[in-house]
Write an enzyme that holds these catalytic residues in place. Structure first.
Site, short mmCIF file in Angstrom:
data_model
loop_
_atom_site.label_atom_id
_atom_site.label_comp_id
_atom_site.label_asym_id
_atom_site.label_seq_id
_atom_site.Cartn_x
_atom_site.Cartn_y
_atom_site.Cartn_z
N LYS A 1 -11.67 -4.05 -6.00
CA LYS A 1 -12.58 -2.92 -6.21
C LYS A 1 -11.84 -1.68 -6.67
O LYS A 1 -12.44 -0.74 -7.15
CB LYS A 1 -13.43 -2.63 -4.97
CG LYS A 1 -12.78 -2.72 -3.62
CD LYS A 1 -13.82 -2.41 -2.53
CE LYS A 1 -13.68 -3.30 -1.30
NZ LYS A 1 -14.57 -3.00 -0.22
N LYS B 1 0.82 -1.21 0.00
CA LYS B 1 0.00 0.00 0.00
C LYS B 1 0.85 1.25 0.00
O LYS B 1 0.46 2.26 -0.59
CB LYS B 1 -0.98 0.00 1.18
CG LYS B 1 -2.10 -1.01 0.99
CD LYS B 1 -3.33 -0.70 1.80
CE LYS B 1 -4.44 -1.68 1.43
NZ LYS B 1 -5.56 -1.66 2.39
N LYS C 1 -5.75 -10.46 -8.40
CA LYS C 1 -6.99 -10.65 -7.65
C LYS C 1 -8.07 -9.67 -8.13
O LYS C 1 -7.75 -8.54 -8.51
CB LYS C 1 -6.65 -10.38 -6.17
CG LYS C 1 -7.72 -10.77 -5.19
CD LYS C 1 -7.22 -10.54 -3.77
CE LYS C 1 -8.31 -9.92 -2.92
NZ LYS C 1 -7.92 -9.66 -1.53
#
Ligand code: TRP
Length: 334
Positions: free
Chosen positions: A201, A116, A198
Site C-alpha cells: 500500500k 523500516k 510485494k
C-alpha cells in the site's frame, strides 16, 4: 460444547492506507474462511500504526473504514470478535510487561525493524523497535492457538513464542504458546509493476497495486498495464513472474489452480488473459464495495459492533493480563 473445542485464532491488520488486493488474497479472505473452524479474534491494530506519523483526522477515518471493510468482506461479528486494539487497554499493559522479558538483541535482529528504520531514517522511534513486543501482547492475551500471518510476520510470531516460553519457564505455565498458520492458497500477490516486489500500500506507483476500494475502471486499467514479459503464453516459468503474478491473482479469486489456468488459456494471448483476470477481480470486489459503503454509512451499526467487540475482547484479555501480573508479583490486591 462445540465452542470449547475450537482452537482460537488471533490476527491483526493495520488500518492505515486502506487494504490492497494483496492483503485480501494473502490474508483477509482466509480470515473469513476460517471463521467456522476456529474461534477467531480479529483486531484493527491502531497502536501499531502509530509507529509512523499520521494525521489524526485521517487516522480516525481510516480506523472506521478498515473495520467496515473487514465486515464487508465477510468477518461475521456473530461468529468472531472484531475490535480496535486501542479500545482494549490490556494490550498496552501487557506489552510493557513483556518488554521486560524481551532482549534488546532479539529486537535488533528483527528484519522488519531493520527494513523500516532504513526506509524512515528520520523517525526511528522506540515504538518501531518494540513493535514486535506489542504484537506478542496481542497474541498472548487471547490464549491464542494459531496466528494466520504472511511470511513477513513469521519472525514476529517466533519471537512471541520465545517470549512466552521464557516467561512460562520463569513463572510456570502462564501463556499459551501459539503456532503460526500460513495460508494454503499460496496467494502472495506481487506488485503489478515489479513482480519481484510485494504488492504494497505504500508503493509510490499507484499502478503497482489494486486497492479493495478501487473503481472497476481503475482495476481494469491497472491489470491491462501490468507488466508481463516477452512471449505470449499464459504459463509459469523462467522470466514469467509478471504472468505468474496475474495467474495467482486469478487463482486466488476463482479458486483455480495454476494447471487449470494454463489449460484454460492455452493458445490464447495475454490480452484475453488480462481481460479475464480483470473481470474476475471486478466481480469479486464489486459486491464487497457495495456492502462496504452500506456499512460505512451506518455509523450506529458499525460503532455498535466495535463496542461489543471490545467488550468481548476485554473480558478475555483482562483475565490473561491479571494472570501474568500475579505471576510476576504485581497486582497485589487481587
Ligand atoms: N504486524 C502485523 C502486520 O504488519 C499486524 C499485527 C499486529 C498482527 N498484531 C498482530 C498480526 C497479531 C498477527 C497477530 O501485518
Amino acid at each position: 460444547m462445540e465452542e470449547a473445542s475450537k482452537k482460537r485464532v488471533f490476527s491483526g491488520i493495520q488500518p492505515t492506507g486502506g487494504f490492497t488486493l494483496g492483503n485480501y488474497l494473502g490474508a483477509l479472505k482466509n480470515w473469513k474462511n476460517i471463521q467456522d473452524e476456529y474461534e477467531c479474534v480479529y483486531s484493527v491494530v491502531d497502536l501499531h500504526a502509530l509507529t509512523v506519523r499520521n494525521d489524526p483526522a485521517t487516522l480516525r477515518r481510516q480506523i472506521r473504514e478498515a473495520c467496515a471493510m473487514l465486515l464487508a468482506l465477510g468477518i461475521d461479528p456473530h461468529k468472531s470478535i472484531l475490535f480496535v486494539q486501542s479500545h482494549v487497554s490490556a494490550h498496552a499493559e501487557l506489552s510493557w510487561l513483556l518488554s521486560c522479558y524481551t532482549q534488546f538483541g532479539e529486537l535488533s535482529r528483527m528484519t522488519q525493524f531493520k527494513d523500516k528504520s532504513q526506509k524512515h531514517p528520520d523517525n526511528i522511534n522506540a515504538g518501531l523497535f518494540t513493535y514486535p513486543v506489542l504484537m506478542a501482547a496481542d497474541i498472548l492475551l487471547y490464549d491464542t492457538d494459531v496466528v494466520p500471518v504472511g511470511a513477513d510476520q513469521k519472525q514476529h510470531v517466533e519471537l512471541t513464542r520465545d517470549v512466552a516460553i521464557r516467561f512460562n519457564g520463569l513463572y510456570g505455565d502462564t501463556f499459551r504458546v501459539p503456532e503460526p498458520l500460513f495460508t494454503r492458497v499460496a496467494a502472495r500477490v506481487m506488485s503489478l509493476q515489479d513482480p519481484a516486489a510485494k504488492m504494497s500500500k505504500s508503493d509510490p506507483n499507484e499502478n503497482a497495486r489494486i486497492m479493495l476500494s478501487d473503481s472497476s475502471e481503475a482495476i481494469v486499467r491497472k491489470i491491462k498495464r501490468a507488466v508481463t514479459d516477452s512471449g505470449s503464453e499464459v504459463c509459469r516459468g523462467e522470466g514469467k513472474q509478471g504472468v505468474e503474478n496475474l495467474m495467482s491473482i486469478y487463482g486466488g479469486v476463482t479458486g483455480r489452480s495454476f494447471e487449470e489456468i494454463e489449460e484454460e488459456f492455452r493458445g490464447r494471448g495475454y490480452g484475453d488473459f488480462k481481460a479475464a483476470v480483470a473481470d474476475a477481480v471486478v466481480a469479486e470486489l464489486q459486491p464487497l464495495q457495495q456492502e462496504y459503503q452500506r456499512i460505512l454509512s451506518d455509523r450506529g451499526y458499525l460503532d455498535g459492533v466495535l463496542k461489543e467487540g471490545s467488550e468481548r475482547a476485554s473480558s478475555i484479555a483482562r483475565k490473561v493480563l491479571s494472570r501474568a501480573q500475579k505471576r510476576i508479583g504485581i497486582n497485589i490486591f487481587r
